[in-house]
Every structure is written in structure tokens, then in C-alpha cells.
Design a protein around this motif. Structure first.
Motif, PDB file in Angstrom:
ATOM      1  N   VAL A  77      -3.848  -8.301   9.684  1.00 61.12           N
ATOM      2  CA  VAL A  77      -3.183  -8.896   8.521  1.00 61.12           C
ATOM      3  C   VAL A  77      -3.626  -8.198   7.243  1.00 61.12           C
ATOM      4  N   SER A  78      -4.911  -7.866   7.161  1.00 57.06           N
ATOM      5  CA  SER A  78      -5.405  -7.162   5.977  1.00 57.06           C
ATOM      6  C   SER A  78      -4.744  -5.794   5.834  1.00 57.06           C
ATOM      7  N   LEU A  79      -4.637  -5.059   6.940  1.00 55.29           N
ATOM      8  CA  LEU A  79      -4.013  -3.741   6.870  1.00 55.29           C
ATOM      9  C   LEU A  79      -2.534  -3.851   6.525  1.00 55.29           C
ATOM     10  N   ALA A  80      -1.851  -4.813   7.122  1.00 49.17           N
ATOM     11  CA  ALA A  80      -0.417  -4.979   6.842  1.00 49.17           C
ATOM     12  C   ALA A  80      -0.182  -5.328   5.381  1.00 49.17           C
ATOM     13  N   ALA A  81      -1.023  -6.199   4.827  1.00 50.30           N
ATOM     14  CA  ALA A  81      -0.876  -6.570   3.419  1.00 50.30           C
ATOM     15  C   ALA A  81      -1.097  -5.359   2.519  1.00 50.30           C
ATOM     16  N   ALA A  82      -2.123  -4.564   2.826  1.00 50.72           N
ATOM     17  CA  ALA A  82      -2.395  -3.377   2.002  1.00 50.72           C
ATOM     18  C   ALA A  82      -1.242  -2.382   2.077  1.00 50.72           C
ATOM     19  N   LEU A  83      -0.718  -2.182   3.268  1.00 52.07           N
ATOM     20  CA  LEU A  83       0.389  -1.222   3.438  1.00 52.07           C
ATOM     21  C   LEU A  83       1.675  -1.701   2.773  1.00 52.07           C
ATOM     22  N   SER A  84       1.796  -3.014   2.570  1.00 51.81           N
ATOM     23  CA  SER A  84       3.024  -3.543   1.976  1.00 51.81           C
ATOM     24  C   SER A  84       3.065  -3.365   0.456  1.00 51.81           C
ATOM     25  N   ILE A  85       1.968  -2.902  -0.131  1.00 51.48           N
ATOM     26  CA  ILE A  85       1.982  -2.623  -1.570  1.00 51.48           C
ATOM     27  C   ILE A  85       2.975  -1.487  -1.828  1.00 51.48           C
ATOM     28  N   PRO A  86       3.950  -1.673  -2.697  1.00 54.14           N
ATOM     29  CA  PRO A  86       4.949  -0.621  -2.937  1.00 54.14           C
ATOM     30  C   PRO A  86       4.345   0.597  -3.633  1.00 54.14           C
ATOM     31  N   GLU A  87       4.943   1.738  -3.428  1.00 55.69           N
ATOM     32  CA  GLU A  87       4.452   2.955  -4.077  1.00 55.69           C
ATOM     33  C   GLU A  87       4.738   2.943  -5.575  1.00 55.69           C
ATOM     34  N   LYS A  88       5.781   2.249  -5.989  1.00 54.72           N
ATOM     35  CA  LYS A  88       6.142   2.154  -7.402  1.00 54.72           C
ATOM     36  C   LYS A  88       6.032   0.691  -7.862  1.00 54.72           C
ATOM     37  N   LEU A  89       5.649   0.501  -9.132  1.00 48.91           N
ATOM     38  CA  LEU A  89       5.594  -0.854  -9.672  1.00 48.91           C
ATOM     39  C   LEU A  89       6.952  -1.527  -9.604  1.00 48.91           C
ATOM     40  N   TYR A  90       7.994  -0.772  -9.855  1.00 49.97           N
ATOM     41  CA  TYR A  90       9.371  -1.220  -9.726  1.00 49.97           C
ATOM     42  C   TYR A  90      10.217   0.017  -9.494  1.00 49.97           C
ATOM     43  N   PRO A  91      11.408  -0.122  -8.920  1.00 51.92           N
ATOM     44  CA  PRO A  91      12.236   1.047  -8.601  1.00 51.92           C
ATOM     45  C   PRO A  91      12.414   1.972  -9.806  1.00 51.92           C
ATOM     46  N   GLY A  92      12.019   3.224  -9.618  1.00 49.92           N
ATOM     47  CA  GLY A  92      12.132   4.202 -10.688  1.00 49.92           C
ATOM     48  C   GLY A  92      11.021   4.135 -11.709  1.00 49.92           C
ATOM     49  N   GLY A  93      10.063   3.221 -11.536  1.00 47.57           N
ATOM     50  CA  GLY A  93       8.991   3.044 -12.496  1.00 47.57           C
ATOM     51  C   GLY A  93       7.761   3.858 -12.155  1.00 47.57           C
ATOM     52  N   PRO A  94       6.648   3.578 -12.828  1.00 46.58           N
ATOM     53  CA  PRO A  94       5.409   4.313 -12.582  1.00 46.58           C
ATOM     54  C   PRO A  94       4.809   3.967 -11.222  1.00 46.58           C
ATOM     55  N   ASP A  95       3.874   4.803 -10.775  1.00 44.12           N
ATOM     56  CA  ASP A  95       3.195   4.557  -9.511  1.00 44.12           C
ATOM     57  C   ASP A  95       2.398   3.259  -9.581  1.00 44.12           C
ATOM     58  N   PHE A  96       2.320   2.574  -8.439  1.00 45.52           N
ATOM     59  CA  PHE A  96       1.515   1.362  -8.384  1.00 45.52           C
ATOM     60  C   PHE A  96       0.053   1.758  -8.559  1.00 45.52           C
ATOM     61  N   PRO A  97      -0.660   1.155  -9.504  1.00 52.29           N
ATOM     62  CA  PRO A  97      -2.032   1.582  -9.794  1.00 52.29           C
ATOM     63  C   PRO A  97      -2.988   1.337  -8.623  1.00 52.29           C
ATOM     64  N   GLN A  98      -3.773   2.360  -8.327  1.00 55.74           N
ATOM     65  CA  GLN A  98      -4.861   2.291  -7.339  1.00 55.74           C
ATOM     66  C   GLN A  98      -4.393   1.941  -5.927  1.00 55.74           C
ATOM     67  N   ARG A  99      -3.113   2.164  -5.614  1.00 55.41           N
ATOM     68  CA  ARG A  99      -2.599   1.777  -4.299  1.00 55.41           C
ATOM     69  C   ARG A  99      -3.367   2.474  -3.172  1.00 55.41           C
ATOM     70  N   ASN A 100      -3.542   3.783  -3.302  1.00 55.99           N
ATOM     71  CA  ASN A 100      -4.188   4.536  -2.219  1.00 55.99           C
ATOM     72  C   ASN A 100      -5.658   4.148  -2.055  1.00 55.99           C
ATOM     73  N   LEU A 101      -6.324   3.866  -3.166  1.00 53.86           N
ATOM     74  CA  LEU A 101      -7.723   3.456  -3.072  1.00 53.86           C
ATOM     75  C   LEU A 101      -7.830   2.076  -2.419  1.00 53.86           C
ATOM     76  N   ILE A 102      -6.918   1.167  -2.749  1.00 54.36           N
ATOM     77  CA  ILE A 102      -6.910  -0.164  -2.117  1.00 54.36           C
ATOM     78  C   ILE A 102      -6.708  -0.027  -0.606  1.00 54.36           C
ATOM     79  N   LEU A 103      -5.794   0.865  -0.215  1.00 58.77           N
ATOM     80  CA  LEU A 103      -5.566   1.109   1.211  1.00 58.77           C
ATOM     81  C   LEU A 103      -6.830   1.618   1.889  1.00 58.77           C
ATOM     82  N   PHE A 104      -7.497   2.568   1.260  1.00 56.30           N
ATOM     83  CA  PHE A 104      -8.686   3.169   1.871  1.00 56.30           C
ATOM     84  C   PHE A 104      -9.827   2.159   1.960  1.00 56.30           C
TER      85      PHE A 104
END
Length: 527
Positions: free
Chosen positions: A360-387
Motif C-alpha cells: 500500500v505504501s509503494l502504491a500510494a507513492a507511485l500514484s503521485i502524479p509527475e505534474k502538479l496539474y496537467p501542463g503544470g510544473p513537476d510535482f515537488p520531490q516526487r522522486n525522492l518520496i518514491l525512493f
């Protein structure tokens, strides 16, 4: 996908072999599967596995939660409801809050909202891991019941935190009264929808002319409908599956035939076995995908952050376990608690060390979108949260998973009188069933008993003079009398299970109920 199909077939074979090895060497299979996944992912030219979080949330999570709800004892869950509720909700919220402040203080670029997001992801312990470990060691029934009950509910509370934190990160604001209303709806709506869908399935299967195959298919469909229906109206799909599963499990003998119950057990055991094996292997295989996106921070620093969060999780859970004991000892002066005795320091320590994280923890982390909103900036710290999430899962599974059985054997946990010892309970159940059988035959089928050789054999068998049952051609009247007797035995066992004065372990009651189901199934095949 098609070109990699042979690879996935080989993976399934490897999973089965590793679980066989885990059983042989008495190691929790999630540990071996995650490590094997890591090793396989490092082999050159191995297909890169990319997990779609929707695949886990929609395909894997509902049936795994549903199967757990069917397996758990409602009586035990209700008995330990306060400690289960505190660990599933209060401790999860407390853990997420402390993780949020630690991450905000020690990890560069982590806002408090991102900290809560990480806390919501890593706060729920994984039930499958704990269950797989406890299978090899003897622990008090209360401990396994508390862990099973906690695991049914903590996913819901953590995903609620995750959802609110996602909104706060995306919008930059958090409106308390709106959050409170939304939280209430997620709880009430999730439970209500689950119970409603479960009730509809129960009534439908009771009224419609279904057979064992149809009933089995309907039990597989039910958790998906519960989950999807709840998520569609923005309530908790996890709570919907759990509440609906508990309702159907507790009423299984009222709407499922003997054949359906027996067939369903076999199907669900195989399904849960396969799904659990696949998801833990996928956790290890996901490492290359996670590390490839790690930018702006060194691997060593990211590992350090992961170990820091892991240490926080372990410490908070252990302290919470001791805090729960203190609160219980105080509360016993004002309310009736499940057990008012002081459990000492051993049980809370073990309970605190069981916080392995998982799918469940891994699925929740992976469900974080790459963008804050479509066409917007990258979601902050997404890759670090995943790691960090991956490090938490790996560390807790390997370190706690491998050391927990050793610690349990060393500390010599106390014995409790929650239930009668198995041998004593077995003897008592057999004795009471024998009395019931003899009395029932004399009171309800006395005249037929004098004429039917088969019923006379059953009568003698239950009086203790066990003889081999002859291959006798039964009349319809005799068969119906015996089936009626089995139904009386079943009703007595269910009544004993619901009797708060009795101390029979529900697992033992279910064992005898299955024996009756098997005997009834055998009789239905006799012409």
C-alpha cells in the motif's frame, strides 16, 4: 506486454519456488520475494517493470482486503476494538504528523505538506508481512488478532491523510472545516456503501438460484464493486471493502450453500496466494524505475533520509504500543476494557516491532502524479518520496522481518487465558457435539432411528463407539434426518461462537464448521 509474457510466466514460477523455500527455512516469504526482485532487476537486459498504481489500487487491493476481512474473527475484532482502533487511526495520524515535522526539518526542500504526504504514505504497516512471520512462531492470540484488525483499517486512515496532503501540496492551502466534513464522509460513506453493497449481494445470493460456481464468481466481483462504488462518491474504498467483507463473512452460513463455502475457500486461498506473491516481487523489481528518476540528491543522501524516516516509524510505533498500555491501565478505572491486566514490557515491544511496510505504501507513492496539474510544473520531490518509501519498505521488511521471529522466541511471551487451550477446547466441543447429536436423534428422529442402520451407526459413533461407516444405500428420509442433524450441529457451533461467556477460539469453531460442511457435501453426493 505480449513480448514479455514468457518473462512474467517465469516470474510466477520463481515466486512459487521462493515461497516454498521460505516455508522450508521458516522465513517470511515477503522478505525473500523483495530481495529476489532486487536481484532480478539488476540482471542485464531484464525487462524493466513499471508498476501502474491503479493496477494495485484497483486490481490487487480490493481482493486482498476482502480475503483478510473473511479470514479475521469478528468476535476478536470487536473484543479488541479499542486497541485496534487506536493503532489503525490514532497511531497512524500521530506517525504521519511526526514524520511530517521530521521530514520538514531534516530533508532539504520538504515543506510541511510534503512531509504529511510522505507520512501518509509510510504510516500503515503491512498485514501480509506480519502474518507471514507470525506463522512460524507462537504468539498470544490477542497479538495476532490486534495485528490483523489493525491491518484491515490502517490502510484507510493512511490513504485519507495521503489524499488531504495531496490537495494541500497542489493548492497550497488546507481548510480545516472542509477537511473535517470530507473526512467524516470518507468514513461514514465508505462503511455505509460497503455494508449496502454487501447486503445486496447477500440477499441476491440468498434469493437467486445460484450454484457454487456462480457464488464463487460473485464473491470475487463483490470487493471490486464495493471499492469502485465508494471511490466514485469520494469516500473510502478500503473501508467499503472491509465493512462489506466483514458483513458477508459473519453471515456466510445464512446465504452460501455448503458447496459454495468449500469451493470459495479453495479459490480465495489460491487467489490471495498469487496476488500477495506478485506484489512483493514487483516491489523489488521496481528499484531501477525508482532510482532512475532520482535527481538533485545523491544516492547516499537519499538512503540516509530513508533510514531516518524508518527509525522514526519504528520508534513512534514502539512508544505508541507502550502508550496504549498506559492509557488502558488508566481507562480500566472508568470503563470496561478487554483486559485490565498489565501486559508487562514484552508484548508492547513485540507489537511495536511488527511495523513492516509493504504494497500500500509503494502504491500510494507511485500514484503521485509527475505534474502538479496537467501542463503544470513537476510535482515537488516526487522522486525522492518514491525512493525514501522504497528504502522504508526494504529496511522494515528485511531488518524487522528477519529479526522478529528471533526476538519472539527469545522474550518468552506470557500465556493468556483469552481462550481455552486447543486440546481442552477440542475435547469440549467434541463432547458437547456428541451430547447434542444423541439428544437430537432421540428427540427428532426416534422412530426412524430404530429402523435406519445408518443413523444407528451415527448414534454409536457419537457415543464414542467409533465404527467404520458402511457403504449403505440411504433412503431419502434417512439422508434428510442426517442433514438435519448436521444443521443442528452447525447452529450450535455458531451459537457458541456468538456467546460472550464462551472462550472458544473462532478459528477452532471455523475448523469444526468446515468439518460439518465437508460431511454435508459428502452426504449430498450419496445417492
Amino acid at each position: 506486454m505480449i513480448q514479455n509474457f514468457p518473462f512474467y510466466l517465469v516470474l510466477i514460477i520463481i515466486i512459487v519456488l521462493l515461497i516454498m523455500l521460505a516455508n522450508k527455512i521458516k522465513v517470511a516469504y515477503p522478505v525473500l520475494l523483495v530481495i529476489a526482485g532486487l536481484i532480478i532487476s539488476s540482471i542485464p537486459n531484464i525487462p524493466v517493470v513499471k508498476i501502474d498504481p491503479e493496477l494495485i489500487f484497483i486490481i490487487f487491493l480490493p481482493p486482498l482486503l476482502y480475503e483478510a476481512a473473511w479470514a479475521i474473527s469478528w468476535k476478536e475484532l470487536w473484543k479488541w476494538r479499542r486497541i485496534v482502533g487506536s493503532f489503525a487511526f490514532i497511531v497512524v495520524f500521530l506517525t504521519a504528523t511526526i514524520v511530517a515535522f521530521v521530514a520538514n526539518h531534516f530533508i532539504p526542500g520538504f515543506s510541511l505538506a510534503l512531509g504529511f504526504l510522505l507520512g501518509g504514505i509510510v504510516s500503515p504497516p503491512d498485514a501480509v508481512s506480519a502474518g507471514a512471520i507470525l506463522k512460524f512462531v507462537k504468539v498470544p492470540k490477542r497479538m495476532s488478532s490486534i495485528l490483523e484488525g489493525e491491518s484491515l483499517l490502517n490502510d484507510a486512515s493512511s490513504l485519507i491523510i495521503f489524499r488531504f496532503a495531496m490537495i494541500a501540496v497542489a493548492t497550497g492551502q488546507f481548510i480545516w472545516h472542509e477537511a473535517a466534513i470530507s473526512f467524516s464522509w470518507m468514513l461514514i460513506g465508505g462503511i455505509g456503501i460497503g455494508v449496502l453493497v454487501g447486503w445486496l449481494f447477500m440477499k441476491g445470493q440468498k434469493i437467486l438460484p445460484t450454484d457454487a460456481n456462480m457464488d464463487t464468481i460473485l464473491t470475487i466481483v463483490a470487493p471490486y464493486l464495493m471499492y469502485i462504488a465508494a471511490e466514485e462518491v469520494h469516500s473510502s474504498g478500503v473501508l467499503a471493502v472491509v465493512s462489506g467483507g466483514l458483513l458477508l463473512s459473519n453471515n456466510r452460513h445464512s446465504f452460501l450453500s455448503t458447496s459454495s463455502r468449500l469451493r470459495g475457500i479453495n479459490v480465495w486461498e489460491s487467489l490471495a496466494f498469487a496476488l500477495n506473491g506478485i506484489v512483493f516481487m514487483l516491489i523489488g523489481l521496481e528499484l531501477p524505475e525508482i532510482t532512475s528518476g532520482l535527481e538533485g540528491v545523491s544516492i547516499s543522501s537519499a538512503i540516509g533520509y530513508g533510514l531516518l524516516i524508518t527509525a522514526v516509524l519504528v520508534l513512534v510505533r514502539i512508544l505508541s504500543a507502550y502508550g496504549a498500555v498506559v492509557i488502558t491501565l488508566i481507562a480500566r478505572n472508568f470503563i470496561t476494557v478487554a483486559d485490565s491486566r498489565n501486559p508487562g514490557f514484552k508484548v508492547p515491544a513485540i507489537l511495536g516491532w511488527t511495523g513492516m511496510r509493504g504494497v500500500v505504501s509503494l502504491a500510494a507513492a507511485l500514484s503521485i502524479p509527475e505534474k502538479l496539474y496537467p501542463g503544470g510544473p513537476d510535482f515537488p520531490q516526487r522522486n525522492l518520496i518514491l525512493f525514501v518509501t522504497f528504502i522504508v519498505i526494504l529496511t522494515t521488511l528485511v531488518v524487522q522481518g528477519l529479526t522478529l521471529p528471533i526476538i519472539i522466541r527469545k522474550v518468552n511471551l506470557p500465556e493468556y487465558d483469552d481462550h481455552l487451550p486447543d486440546e481442552e477446547a477440542e475435547d469440549m466441543i467434541r463432547r458437547e457435539l456428541a451430547k447434542l447429536t444423541v439428544r437430537h436423534l432421540h428427540e427428532n428422529h426416534g422412530e426412524l432411528l430404530n429402523k435406519s442402520v445408518f443413523l444407528q451407526q451415527i448414534h454409536e459413533k457419537w457415543k464414542g463407539k467409533i465404527e467404520e461407516e458402511s457403504d449403505i444405500k440411504l433412503s431419502s428420509e434417512t439422508k434428510n434426518a442426517y442433514l438435519n442433524l448436521l444443521e443442528a450441529q452447525r447452529a450450535w457451533l455458531i451459537e457458541q461462537n456468538h456467546d460472550e461467556k464462551q472462550y472458544f477460539d473462532e478459528d477452532l469453531i471455523r475448523k469444526h464448521l468446515m468439518k460439518i460442511d465437508l460431511e454435508e457435501e459428502r452426504m449430498l453426493l450419496v445417492h
